[in-house]
Design a protein around this motif. Structure first.
Motif, mmCIF file in Angstrom:
data_model
loop_
_atom_site.group_PDB
_atom_site.id
_atom_site.type_symbol
_atom_site.label_atom_id
_atom_site.label_comp_id
_atom_site.label_asym_id
_atom_site.label_seq_id
_atom_site.Cartn_x
_atom_site.Cartn_y
_atom_site.Cartn_z
ATOM 1 N N MET A 1 1.335 -3.727 -7.153
ATOM 2 C CA MET A 1 0.279 -2.698 -7.219
ATOM 3 C C MET A 1 -1.107 -3.347 -7.268
ATOM 4 N N VAL A 2 -1.229 -4.397 -8.072
ATOM 5 C CA VAL A 2 -2.517 -5.096 -8.157
ATOM 6 C C VAL A 2 -2.866 -5.713 -6.809
ATOM 7 N N GLN A 3 -1.870 -6.299 -6.125
ATOM 8 C CA GLN A 3 -2.112 -6.851 -4.791
ATOM 9 C C GLN A 3 -2.558 -5.760 -3.819
ATOM 10 N N ALA A 4 -1.909 -4.612 -3.867
ATOM 11 C CA ALA A 4 -2.258 -3.519 -2.961
ATOM 12 C C ALA A 4 -3.689 -3.044 -3.208
ATOM 13 N N ILE A 5 -4.052 -2.919 -4.466
ATOM 14 C CA ILE A 5 -5.414 -2.494 -4.800
ATOM 15 C C ILE A 5 -6.422 -3.523 -4.310
ATOM 16 N N MET A 6 -6.090 -4.813 -4.502
ATOM 17 C CA MET A 6 -6.991 -5.869 -4.035
ATOM 18 C C MET A 6 -7.138 -5.832 -2.515
ATOM 19 N N MET A 7 -6.037 -5.668 -1.808
ATOM 20 C CA MET A 7 -6.077 -5.672 -0.350
ATOM 21 C C MET A 7 -6.867 -4.493 0.200
ATOM 22 N N VAL A 8 -6.644 -3.330 -0.359
ATOM 23 C CA VAL A 8 -7.334 -2.138 0.136
ATOM 24 C C VAL A 8 -8.815 -2.180 -0.236
ATOM 25 N N SER A 9 -9.106 -2.589 -1.461
ATOM 26 C CA SER A 9 -10.501 -2.576 -1.884
ATOM 27 C C SER A 9 -11.319 -3.685 -1.230
ATOM 28 N N GLY B 1 -4.972 -1.151 6.309
ATOM 29 C CA GLY B 1 -5.729 -0.090 5.657
ATOM 30 C C GLY B 1 -4.993 0.489 4.465
ATOM 31 N N ILE B 2 -5.044 1.791 4.330
ATOM 32 C CA ILE B 2 -4.453 2.471 3.172
ATOM 33 C C ILE B 2 -2.931 2.357 3.143
ATOM 34 N N VAL B 3 -2.327 2.077 4.288
ATOM 35 C CA VAL B 3 -0.871 1.897 4.351
ATOM 36 C C VAL B 3 -0.458 0.666 3.545
ATOM 37 N N SER B 4 -1.422 -0.234 3.258
ATOM 38 C CA SER B 4 -1.124 -1.419 2.451
ATOM 39 C C SER B 4 -0.552 -1.050 1.086
ATOM 40 N N PHE B 5 -0.939 0.114 0.558
ATOM 41 C CA PHE B 5 -0.362 0.528 -0.729
ATOM 42 C C PHE B 5 1.155 0.560 -0.642
ATOM 43 N N PHE B 6 1.666 1.107 0.432
ATOM 44 C CA PHE B 6 3.122 1.213 0.579
ATOM 45 C C PHE B 6 3.757 -0.112 0.971
ATOM 46 N N THR B 7 3.118 -0.833 1.912
ATOM 47 C CA THR B 7 3.709 -2.084 2.383
ATOM 48 C C THR B 7 3.663 -3.175 1.319
ATOM 49 N N TYR B 8 2.847 -3.008 0.298
ATOM 50 C CA TYR B 8 2.809 -3.974 -0.799
ATOM 51 C C TYR B 8 3.643 -3.516 -1.993
ATOM 52 N N ILE B 9 3.623 -2.238 -2.309
ATOM 53 C CA ILE B 9 4.301 -1.762 -3.521
ATOM 54 C C ILE B 9 5.817 -1.714 -3.343
ATOM 55 N N ILE B 10 6.300 -1.348 -2.168
ATOM 56 C CA ILE B 10 7.752 -1.245 -1.946
ATOM 57 C C ILE B 10 8.472 -2.574 -2.204
ATOM 58 N N PRO B 11 7.965 -3.734 -1.744
ATOM 59 C CA PRO B 11 8.649 -4.985 -2.080
ATOM 60 C C PRO B 11 8.707 -5.261 -3.590
ATOM 61 N N GLY B 12 7.673 -4.890 -4.317
ATOM 62 C CA GLY B 12 7.703 -5.045 -5.771
ATOM 63 C C GLY B 12 8.772 -4.174 -6.400
ATOM 64 N N LEU B 13 8.877 -2.946 -5.913
ATOM 65 C CA LEU B 13 9.935 -2.056 -6.396
ATOM 66 C C LEU B 13 11.321 -2.611 -6.065
ATOM 67 N N ALA B 14 11.465 -3.181 -4.869
ATOM 68 C CA ALA B 14 12.755 -3.749 -4.462
ATOM 69 C C ALA B 14 13.133 -4.931 -5.357
ATOM 70 N N ALA B 15 12.168 -5.796 -5.656
ATOM 71 C CA ALA B 15 12.443 -6.930 -6.541
ATOM 72 C C ALA B 15 12.835 -6.443 -7.935
#
Length: 181
Positions: A76-84, A92-106
């Motif tokens: 989540m922190v990575q996604a916020i950093m990438m988008v901001s 773009g905003i899709v980074s929230f999903f492409t970053y958060i889903i791997p964290g959830l999977a781990a």
């Protein structure tokens, strides 16, 4: 609920989470071009191989913090950093999903193991994080045909597992020298 979740982490653990997120974002622009040299001639997206080595920060952070949800919080922190920042990502905003889903999977893998500092959980969490990220990016952007997708997911599995094993090695060194306790 979010406040209760964040309050379950100490300030030191949150610093580790922020550090792992920052290292993941900082190493991505270094790793991806190197991976493109390998994957370009094979017509495999570069993030497939590189992903295993920047997903290792999720696994490493979860192993160092030793709390459920740490990998997701790092993502989540990575996604916020990438988008901001908008510097490294073109999603773009899709980074929230492409970053958060791997964290959830781990974190999902770590649910089945009581100790996230062992080799097998780290290996499997790296695989899960990189395969989920590769698959999600494929759905959103690449839309590869079946055979290249299978090749990409196989490569993602290999690099994710290697990233998980690197994380395991680093975690063991921290434990060996009793740095985090």
């Amino acid at each position: 609920m979010l406040k209760k979740f964040l309050n379950s982490f100490s300030v030191f653990q949150l610093v580790i989470i922020a550090l792992m997120a920052g290292l993941g974002v900082a190493t991505k622009p270094i790793i991806v071009p190197l991976a493109h040299m390998i994957t370009g001639p094979l017509y495999i997206p570069g993030g497939v191989i590189a992903g295993g080595f920047y997903m290792m920060w999720l696994v490493m952070g979860a192993g160092l913090v030793k709390k459920r949800g740490a990998a997701t919080l790092i993502a989540m922190v990575q996604a916020i950093m990438m988008v901001s920042l908008g510097i490294y990502g073109t999603h773009g905003i899709v980074s929230f999903f492409t970053y958060i889903i791997p964290g959830l999977a781990a974190d999902f893998v770590f649910v089945f193991f009581s100790d996230p500092t062992k080799a097998i959980p780290c290996f499997l969490a790296g695989i899960a994080a990189n395969i989920s990220g590769t698959f999600l990016v494929n759905i959103v952007f690449f839309r590869l045909p079946l055979i290249p997708l299978i090749l990409s997911l196989s490569s993602a599995s290999l690099s994710g597992g290697l990233g998980g094993l690197i994380s395991y090695s680093v975690i063991k060194q921290f434990e060996k020298f009793d740095i985090l306790d």
